[in-house]
Design a protein around this motif. Structure first.
Motif, PDB file in Angstrom:
ATOM      1  N   GLY A 185       0.693  -1.189  -0.155  1.00 39.95           N
ATOM      2  CA  GLY A 185       0.096   0.231  -0.018  1.00 39.95           C
ATOM      3  C   GLY A 185       0.338   1.426  -0.018  1.00 39.95           C
ATOM      4  N   VAL A 186       0.370   2.523   0.425  1.00 39.15           N
ATOM      5  CA  VAL A 186       0.705   3.610   0.188  1.00 39.15           C
ATOM      6  C   VAL A 186       0.561   4.806   1.331  1.00 39.15           C
ATOM      7  N   ASP A 187       1.698   5.288   1.974  1.00 38.24           N
ATOM      8  CA  ASP A 187       1.298   6.606   3.109  1.00 38.24           C
ATOM      9  C   ASP A 187       0.828   7.389   2.355  1.00 38.24           C
ATOM     10  N   LEU A 188      -0.068   7.568   2.311  1.00 44.18           N
ATOM     11  CA  LEU A 188      -0.830   9.163   1.320  1.00 44.18           C
ATOM     12  C   LEU A 188      -0.659  10.134   2.112  1.00 44.18           C
ATOM     13  N   ASP A 189      -0.461  10.358   3.970  1.00 45.34           N
ATOM     14  CA  ASP A 189       0.372  11.585   3.698  1.00 45.34           C
ATOM     15  C   ASP A 189       1.681  12.165   3.641  1.00 45.34           C
ATOM     16  N   LEU A 190       2.315  11.029   3.879  1.00 46.64           N
ATOM     17  CA  LEU A 190       3.089  11.042   2.389  1.00 46.64           C
ATOM     18  C   LEU A 190       3.786  11.629   1.046  1.00 46.64           C
ATOM     19  N   PHE A 191       3.201  10.968   0.821  1.00 42.81           N
ATOM     20  CA  PHE A 191       3.155  10.793  -0.646  1.00 42.81           C
ATOM     21  C   PHE A 191       1.902  11.038  -1.650  1.00 42.81           C
ATOM     22  N   ARG A 192       1.833  12.449  -1.461  1.00 44.08           N
ATOM     23  CA  ARG A 192       0.639  12.395  -2.376  1.00 44.08           C
ATOM     24  C   ARG A 192       1.101  13.960  -3.287  1.00 44.08           C
ATOM     25  N   PRO A 193      -0.027  14.303  -3.062  1.00 45.95           N
ATOM     26  CA  PRO A 193       0.458  16.056  -4.532  1.00 45.95           C
ATOM     27  C   PRO A 193       0.859  16.568  -3.993  1.00 45.95           C
ATOM     28  N   ARG A 194       1.906  17.923  -4.785  1.00 48.06           N
ATOM     29  CA  ARG A 194       2.621  18.486  -3.883  1.00 48.06           C
ATOM     30  C   ARG A 194       3.124  19.261  -5.850  1.00 48.06           C
ATOM     31  N   PRO A 195       3.129  20.282  -5.646  1.00 54.97           N
ATOM     32  CA  PRO A 195       3.299  21.668  -7.013  1.00 54.97           C
ATOM     33  C   PRO A 195       4.399  21.070  -7.832  1.00 54.97           C
ATOM     34  N   ARG A 196       4.773  20.422  -8.432  1.00 58.74           N
ATOM     35  CA  ARG A 196       5.635  20.260  -9.682  1.00 58.74           C
ATOM     36  C   ARG A 196       6.536  21.715  -9.861  1.00 58.74           C
ATOM     37  N   ASP A 197       6.284  22.262  -9.950  1.00 64.72           N
ATOM     38  CA  ASP A 197       7.109  23.529 -10.245  1.00 64.72           C
ATOM     39  C   ASP A 197       8.387  24.058  -8.817  1.00 64.72           C
TER      40      ASP A 197
END
Length: 355
Positions: A145-157
């Protein structure tokens, strides 16, 4: 010997022969030293648990766990994360008729028979293990599975600037650089895309990394960047900086049964996936709409897939969003941990208390 507490969990670190994932005999010494150390010191350093879990690869970890379970008179759960020794043979590390493989096959069957319960990480593994005469009801699938708090969408630039990565389309591979992965395909693809403003970031360690770096240097493949293994919190920013995340394995039948754990991290980070792994992994990616499949070990197809995706940022963004929604529904780590605890609870209470 060192004791510490990690996230509220008591951890006992025992002496081993530490070796990088490179030289074969050093790795054997590493594996053997853990087995001996855990078997010798484990009975005195641990209290009586409710259940003992041993994970593979590698087998000697599970053998030590079985030994401790029998000494403590508690159930033994065998967690199967890779189909050893079949995977060793299929990647060409050893021959199928070698004495070492025959020994490993005997250990494999012994562990399957001796386990009170088996936890494979893919549905495909169930059939493979059942072929050894193991009843299906003795198995419970708990995927990664995945740690959704750690691996979350962040601004690319913002992430790109923070990590000082190049402009243009960034394609990232994060994971082991080993015999199983066939990362020469990535170097060959990078050469073909040298004039397309596409850069490749390869993050991780492994037996093939030094050779891959030498090849990239010798052939002047300037759009490939190699980074050493990164802490997980920094890796989350690496994903955020990426336009496309690669999942690559060689074209071997065994790999149709595996689910690389990185796909869930990529989805959690909201990043689109380009995968060359057929089978169960491909099914997850296509059902989620989080990425596309490219035939394994097919350089021309991979080059074209990257070109097509690089020209369509809206499609990339949509795949990333769908991936995040999919793992939120199906692969959140707390939900999977709860299922695992249910399995361990059932196993622990299946055996009578010792007198």
């Amino acid at each position: 010997m060192r004791r510490e507490t990690v996230d509220g969990i008591r951890v006992v670190r025992i002496p081993i022969y530490a070796a990088a994932n490179k030289a074969f005999f050093k790795r054997v010494l590493n594996y053997s030293s853990f087995w001996l150390s855990a078997s010798m010191f484990g009975p005195f350093l641990t209290e009586r648990p409710d259940v003992v879990v041993g994970t593979s690869p590698q087998f000697l970890t599970a053998v030590a766990a079985l030994w401790l379970a029998r000494l403590k008179r508690v159930p033994f759960v065998f967690e199967v994360r890779d189909l050893w020794p079949r995977s060793i043979v299929e990647v060409g590390a050893m021959k199928a008729n070698s004495p070492a493989i025959r020994v490993l096959e005997k250990i494999e069957r012994f562990l399957y028979r001796s386990a009170d319960h088996i936890v494979p990480v893919t549905d495909s593994f169930v059939g493979e293990i059942a072929a050894h005469g193991v009843p299906v009801e003795k198995m419970s699938v708990i995927t990664n599975g995945v740690d959704l708090d750690l691996f979350r969408p962040r601004p690319r630039d913002e992430a790109r600037a923070r990590l000082q990565l190049p402009a243009g389309t960034l394609v990232t591979y994060a994971g082991t650089h080993g015999m199983a992965h066939g990362l020469d395909l990535v170097l060959e693809t990078a050469k073909r895309l040298a004039n397309d403003a596409v850069s490749f970031l390869l993050v991780g360690e492994g037996a093939e990394k030094a050779r891959l770096k030498e090849r990239a240097s010798a052939e002047k493949i300037g759009n490939v960047i190699f980074w050493d293994q990164q802490p997980r919190d920094r890796l989350a920013h690496v994903y955020a900086a990426s336009d496309l995340c690669l999942v690559v394995l060689r074209d071997l039948p065994l790999f149709r049964t595996v689910i690389p754990s990185k796909i869930f991290e990529f989805m959690g980070a909201g990043r689109p996936i380009l995968s060359t792994v057929d089978g169960e992994s491909r099914g997850i990616i296509e059902r989620s709409g989080a990425g596309v499949f490219s035939p394994p070990e097919n350089r021309d197809a991979l080059v074209q897939a990257i070109r097509d995706l690089a020209r369509d940022p809206q499609r990339l963004a949509a795949m990333g969003s769908r991936g995040r929604e999919f793992v939120e529904r199906n692969y959140a780590r707390p939900a999977l941990a709860g299922r695992y605890l249910d399995v361990l609870g059932r196993v622990a209470h299946a055996l009578p208390e010792p007198r």
